[in-house]
Design a protein around this motif. Structure first.
Motif, PDB file in Angstrom:
ATOM      1  N   MET A   1       3.196  10.605  -9.411  1.00  0.00           N
ATOM      2  CA  MET A   1       2.469  10.958 -10.639  1.00  0.00           C
ATOM      3  C   MET A   1       1.729  12.269 -10.466  1.00  0.00           C
ATOM      4  O   MET A   1       1.715  13.110 -11.358  1.00  0.00           O
ATOM      5  CB  MET A   1       1.500   9.839 -11.002  1.00  0.00           C
TER       6      MET A   1
ATOM      7  N   ALA B   1       2.443   1.731  -3.383  1.00  0.00           N
ATOM      8  CA  ALA B   1       1.445   2.204  -4.353  1.00  0.00           C
ATOM      9  C   ALA B   1       1.118   3.676  -4.117  1.00  0.00           C
ATOM     10  O   ALA B   1       0.996   4.464  -5.062  1.00  0.00           O
ATOM     11  CB  ALA B   1       0.195   1.347  -4.254  1.00  0.00           C
ATOM     12  N   LEU B   2       0.989   4.045  -2.847  1.00  0.00           N
ATOM     13  CA  LEU B   2       0.689   5.444  -2.518  1.00  0.00           C
ATOM     14  C   LEU B   2       1.807   6.358  -2.959  1.00  0.00           C
ATOM     15  O   LEU B   2       1.581   7.439  -3.521  1.00  0.00           O
ATOM     16  CB  LEU B   2       0.463   5.556  -0.999  1.00  0.00           C
TER      17      LEU B   2
ATOM     18  N   ARG C   1       0.837  -1.202   0.000  1.00  0.00           N
ATOM     19  CA  ARG C   1       0.000   0.000   0.000  1.00  0.00           C
ATOM     20  C   ARG C   1       0.868   1.246   0.000  1.00  0.00           C
ATOM     21  O   ARG C   1       0.617   2.201  -0.733  1.00  0.00           O
ATOM     22  CB  ARG C   1      -0.905   0.014   1.220  1.00  0.00           C
TER      23      ARG C   1
ATOM     24  N   ALA D   1       1.672   6.851  -6.666  1.00  0.00           N
ATOM     25  CA  ALA D   1       0.555   7.739  -7.029  1.00  0.00           C
ATOM     26  C   ALA D   1       0.918   9.187  -6.756  1.00  0.00           C
ATOM     27  O   ALA D   1       0.653  10.072  -7.567  1.00  0.00           O
ATOM     28  CB  ALA D   1      -0.691   7.341  -6.247  1.00  0.00           C
TER      29      ALA D   1
END
Lengths: 835, 308
Positions: free
Chosen positions: A17, A10-11, A7, A14
């Motif tokens: 981006m 992934a965070l 997690r 993100a």
């Protein structure tokens, strides 16, 4: 834990981006703000930036001993600046002056030369020794028998049988005796007599010049003279060998020509190395960097591939090898003159300013000519003389004399702020630059900064500048002023409302509103009732023929032209002067397409008999002309009836006079390009290569108008003929030219007296006196200029379509009617799209 | 008195404990958090440009930016070049798309039957997909050239030479190119769809006495209706993409029978006429929406039959 770890990863990704996109958005926002700034191009920021490139120009007062007419070369070695050049007085001399960086004369010397000698390119070493290329000129006359028997190009055999002209006896140049002047005069008389005999007898000959590498000490004493051309050392036909560069390096003197590069020992003049130029390398440029490296190269054209590129290589002065490829700036190498740099390898100049760059690096601007109010077009020589200072050699723009100038950087904080106006152009013309510099100097409120989009062109993309200009326009970055060029889609810009209508400005202007202009010229370039473009001057293109053949009225169709050709039995290849098929295409279709395309109504008419006849007509011209077709005096063809029409270009009354009394020798008619029988189109076309417009979103329209109006003032228009070589658009100025055309030309002698002379014309070996125009003729020509209605319009897309479809017709694969049908279909689509 | 206890049936939501609500909300937030970059990208590159196009279609030009209502649309509709392009595009799509669907379905049916060298034929029809566009264009230019092979063949039948790509018959050449390129892919899709029709239904139909045509029309066609819709939409999209081949063969301004909507839009873009370009794009999008809505409605009707 594992899930939590995933997690967090992934965070993190993100967030990366999101941050990236946020940064992009900010820049986009800034760009949008800049795009919407008044004057486009973020005028205020541009004006601030331009202050960094301002240098002050000062003419360097040369010491009395230095004759400016002798200066042709300037070199810097250490702290010394050497200026030198030929002086042609009683006898030729090569003068050398050594100056300090502030221009103070340190010492000088003169090198006496023989009557038929000169010294061209030179270089200096740290001790002040001069190394140069000295050329001795000689002319050898060929024997009469040889001329009869040999082919003209057979020099080898001719040389064996040549009869040399007596050359002046060689005298020791350092020994001056009382008798010498007589000898010189006698020799001169002999030479002159020989020359007269040559001219009288029309004897043929060839040059047998000799080139020498010479070394002179600072006091002018010759150390050695090494022959550079001839059987052993030179190219084949050795007298044509030409040195295009000489440079001093610690490893030797580098002498370059188009054939080879040679390195000589500075002490002895002995040749150390010789490199033959490889096939893909031309020595258009021989550049020396600040560290003494020599870079050689130029444009290499591959004939088979019909393409080329710039190739540069570094010369290894120790081995004489040309192996190392060099990328010489990322821009177009041909733009610049290169000189050894100060902080970087090179200093370069083009017609907009001075730059510096390392080999392969991006040019960094140092000075902008327009920002500095300097009328310069690049420099013949340039040396840096300290931080922010240059010494250059150029020409005095008023007198044309050689002049040294210093340019010193100005502190940007001391430059007065004015309201900036941005002018966009594609290849800044000299006259426009002149006008802008004058405006900037004289106007206290506004200052014009120029953005020349041609600097974005590159070898990879020759149209990059235009593409960028169009992109800027599309994004709303409209400059205050535009200089329009023929490759800009001006009609498209006008229809999009990019230009301000200047008609109201003209009406309100106290001076201009009272003047009478040739409104037919304005109307030819502008939509009805509007004035988006300022036309300062114009010229005319048309077909011209004898009135006795064509009658007095203008206009002709293809069928009529063909009928006359047949009647007078004119060969196609000479119909419009020597013309092959491609030339006929350009004259009759490129210039004559106005009769088939009507942009105002959005229609074209190619699918008709006139166009089909035209295609067939063009197909009858020969594909190529032979050399023998050009051997005769083709200018006389119009007079003696071997040619029917001439493609004439009128930019002054003199052109008409020469055509009327010279080319044709009788009354002429402006026949015009084939007009398809249209009564409202005479076939003659108005050209104007310099046009100006104001951006419709300019925040400083008053200032922009102050500049544009100067092109239409009486002061400017009265000088148009002299300065631009075109017709003025102001009626009173045109009338003055009309009066002058009725007078004989004259010059002013030393006493200030007006001396008239006759213009002459040579036809078939006979000299013909050209009379000035009569009052009626001059008035008729003025009337003709005022009657013109159509502007030259070259639409590349239409021409490409026609050329593409004409190919099979000319090869006989397809009938002209079929091609006409297809052209009509395709061009209709194009016109419909754009109307 | 006895208390009446009315059993109260909790809703699913009420059945959930309070901490379960929090967890759902949190999960939703996390989900949106991860979706955010993609959503932002879609918004930036698809949604925002869409609105920019609408904005451009409603102003007079990028410089003055004055609202002009629908005048750009009227100007575009009245433009002869646009009308020609729209008619040509519609004509091409009306001919090429049904042909692509029907022929590929027929091919799929043939290749699903027991014929020899099935896999060879399958490869044969799929191979055009692998050929680069530039090569296809070159071959087509040579074939349909004024002195090309096609004219040599038609000359045998006494027909005069035709410059195919510059004549009113130009669309024939392009339709052939389109079919040659796309039949294979559609055929594979139909073969997959036909293979997924339940065999027991077919057997039942046979037992009921249905012939092959009835089996196909009543059973198979209904089952593959979604594939037919998909293939039709893909073929419609590909029919617009044929601009690429036409452009490579004939340039910016082809003969009028080959002038498509994409030519119009490509050329108006190059001429910086963004207003007309935007208006044309929106008009085309509206027509496409209508067509696809009709197709989906038809497909819905077929699907209901199957469900029933």
């Amino acid at each position: 834990m594992k899930t939590n770890g995933k997690r967090w990863i992934a965070l993190f990704l993100a967030l990366v981006m999101i941050v990236g996109m946020t940064a992009c958005g900010k820049k986009e926002k800034e760009n949008q703000e800049n795009a919407s700034a008044p004057g486009g191009q973020d005028a205020a920021a541009n004006a601030e930036e331009m202050k960094q490139y301002v240098y002050k120009e000062e003419k360097l007062s040369l010491p009395e001993d230095v004759n400016p007419e002798t200066i042709s070369e300037m070199h810097k070695v250490g702290d010394s600046i050497y200026v030198s050049g030929m002086s042609y007085g009683e006898r030729p001399l090569y003068a050398v002056y050594r100056l300090a960086e502030d221009g103070q004369l340190q010492d000088s010397s003169e090198i006496a030369l023989k009557e038929n000698e000169d010294i061209g390119r030179v270089c200096f070493d740290e001790d002040g020794n001069l190394y140069g290329i000295r050329t001795r000129y000689a002319w050898e006359v060929m024997d009469e028998e040889v001329i009869g028997e040999e082919e003209m190009g057979d020099e080898a055999e001719s040389m064996e049988q040549a009869v040399p002209v007596e050359t002046p006896q060689e005298a020791d140049p350092d020994t001056v005796t009382e008798e010498e002047p007589e000898t010189e005069e006698a020799e001169t008389e002999e030479t002159e007599a020989s020359a007269e005999e040559l001219i009288a007898d029309e004897e043929m000959g060839f040059s047998s010049d000799e080139a020498f590498l010479v070394k002179y000490t600072p006091d002018g004493t010759e150390q050695y003279a090494v022959k550079l051309n001839g059987d052993e050392n030179g190219a084949e036909g050795g007298s044509y060998w030409y040195a295009n560069g000489i440079h001093y390096t610690p490893d030797g003197i580098v002498v370059s020509s188009y054939e080879d590069i040679r390195i000589y020992d500075p002490e002895t003049g002995e040749e150390k190395n010789k490199v033959t130029m490889p096939d893909n390398l031309t020595a258009d440029y021989v550049i020396q960097t600040k560290d003494g490296k020599i870079v050689i190269g130029g444009y290499n054209y591959n004939q088979a591939a019909e393409t080329g590129n710039f190739v540069f290589k570094e010369l290894d002065t120790t081995t004489g090898k040309l192996d190392k490829d060099i990328t010489l700036t990322s821009g177009m190498a041909w733009r610049y003159n290169f000189f050894p740099g100060a902080n970087k390898d090179l200093i370069m100049t083009d017609d907009s300013g001075i730059y510096e760059a390392d080999l392969g690096g991006e040019p960094v601007k140092l000075m902008d000519f327009v920002a500095s109010d300097v009328l310069a077009d690049g420099f013949m020589s340039l040396v840096p003389v300290g931080e922010g200072k240059f010494l250059t050699m150029g020409s005095n723009p008023e007198t044309g004399e050689r002049q040294l100038f210093t340019y010193t950087k100005v502190d940007p904080s001391t430059i007065k702020d004015k309201i900036p106006l941005t002018m966009a152009c594609y290849y800044l013309g000299w006259r426009t630059k002149n006008m802008v510099v004058d405006f900037n100097k004289s106007n206290d409120t506004y200052r014009i900064n120029i953005v020349d989009y041609s600097i974005y062109d590159s070898e990879a993309d020759y149209n990059a500048g235009m593409t960028r200009f169009n992109a800027d326009i599309a994004s709303g970055n409209i400059p205050d002023l535009l200089e329009l060029s023929t490759n800009m889609p001006v009609d498209s810009y006008m229809s999009k409302g990019l230009f301000e209508d200047l008609a109201p400005y003209m009406e309100k202007d106290a001076e201009l509103s009272g003047n009478k202009y040739l409104t037919n010229v304005f109307d030819a370039f502008n939509p009805e009732g509007k004035m988006y473009q300022i036309i300062p001057s114009f010229s005319v293109t048309t077909l011209v023929g004898k009135s006795s053949i064509f009658g007095k009225e203008p206009g002709i169709t293809v069928a009529e032209l063909e009928k006359l050709r047949s009647e007078f039995n004119i060969d196609y290849k000479y119909l419009m002067g020597p013309s092959n098929r491609e030339m006929a295409f350009y004259l009759l279709l490129v210039y004559g397409n106005n009769s088939f395309v009507d942009w105002k109504s959005g229609k074209c008419d190619f699918d008709n008999e006139e166009f089909i006849n035209l295609l067939d007509f063009i197909g009858r011209f020969p594909k190529e002309l032979n050399e023998s077709d050009w051997e005769e005096d083709t200018q006389s063809f119009y007079r003696n009836g071997r040619s029917l029409v001439e493609n004439a270009y009128f930019s002054g009354y003199q052109d008409y006079t020469m055509d009327r009394y010279g080319t044709f020798g009788e009354e002429i008619t402006f026949v015009g390009y084939p007009n398809g029988g249209k009564e409202d189109y005479s076939g003659s076309l108005i050209n104007s290569y310099r046009r100006f417009a104001m951006g419709s979103t300019s925040a400083n329209k008053e200032g922009a108008w102050e500049f544009l109006r100067t092109y239409l003032t009486k002061d400017y228009q009265d000088k148009v003929a002299e300065q631009e070589g075109n017709f003025p658009v102001l009626e009173s100025a045109l009338e003055e030219l009309e009066k002058k055309a009725q007078e004989k030309p004259y010059y002013t002698d030393e006493d200030g007296k007006k001396v008239e002379y006759d213009n002459t014309w040579w036809v078939d070996g006979q000299e013909i006196k050209i009379e000035p125009l009569s009052k009626e003729e001059a008035a008729a020509f003025t009337g003709y200029l005022k009657s013109l209605t159509h502007a030259m319009s070259f639409d590349e897309n239409i021409m490409n379509i026609i050329q593409e479809e004409m190919g099979p017709v000319l090869e006989g694969q397809k009938p002209a009617s079929e091609a006409a049908r297809i052209i009509q279909s395709r061009v209709s689509i194009y016109i419909n799209e754009n109307s | 008195m006895k208390q009446l206890v009315i059993p109260f049936r909790k809703t699913e939501k009420q059945n959930k404990p309070h901490h379960a609500d929090k967890r759902t909300g949190k999960q939703r937030a996390i989900s949106w958090g991860f979706l955010a970059p993609s959503v932002a990208g879609v918004f930036l590159f698809f949604v925002a440009p869409f609105f920019v196009v609408i904005y451009y279609s409603l102003i007079n030009n990028v410089v003055r930016r004055e609202f002009v209502g629908l005048s750009n649309f009227i100007r575009t509709i009245e433009n002869n070049a646009f009308k020609l392009a729209a008619v040509n595009t519609m004509k091409f799509s009306l001919i090429a798309v049904p042909l692509a669907v029907v022929l590929s379905l027929l091919l799929a049916i043939v290749l699903m039957s027991r014929i020899p060298m099935k896999s060879t034929f399958r490869s044969f029809f799929l191979s055009p997909l692998m050929v680069p566009v530039a090569s296809v264009v070159l071959i087509w230019q040579i074939l349909f050239n004024y002195n090309g092979l096609v004219n040599d063949i038609v000359a045998v039948f006494g027909v005069d030479k035709i410059d195919w790509l510059k004549s009113p018959h130009a669309q024939v050449a392009i339709i052939l190119l389109f079919l040659w390129k796309n039949l294979g892919y559609n055929m594979i899709l139909f073969m997959a769809a036909l293979a997924s029709v339940p065999q027991d239904l077919i057997e039942v139909a046979k037992l009921e006495g249905a012939n092959d045509f009835q089996i196909f029309y009543i059973v198979k066609l209904r089952f593959i209706s979604s594939t037919i819709l998909f293939v039709t939409i893909m073929s419609l999209i590909n029919s617009f993409k044929v601009f690429r081949e036409i452009y490579l063969m004939t340039g910016d301004y082809p003969y009028d029978s080959l002038y498509m909507l994409q030519h119009f839009m490509n050329n108006t873009f190059q001429a910086l006429d963004y207003q007309r370009l935007s208006a044309a794009a929106i008009l085309m999008a509206l027509v496409m929406i209508v067509i696809i809505a009709v197709l989906m409605k038809t497909e819905d009707k077929f699907e209901k039959d199957i469900e029933e």
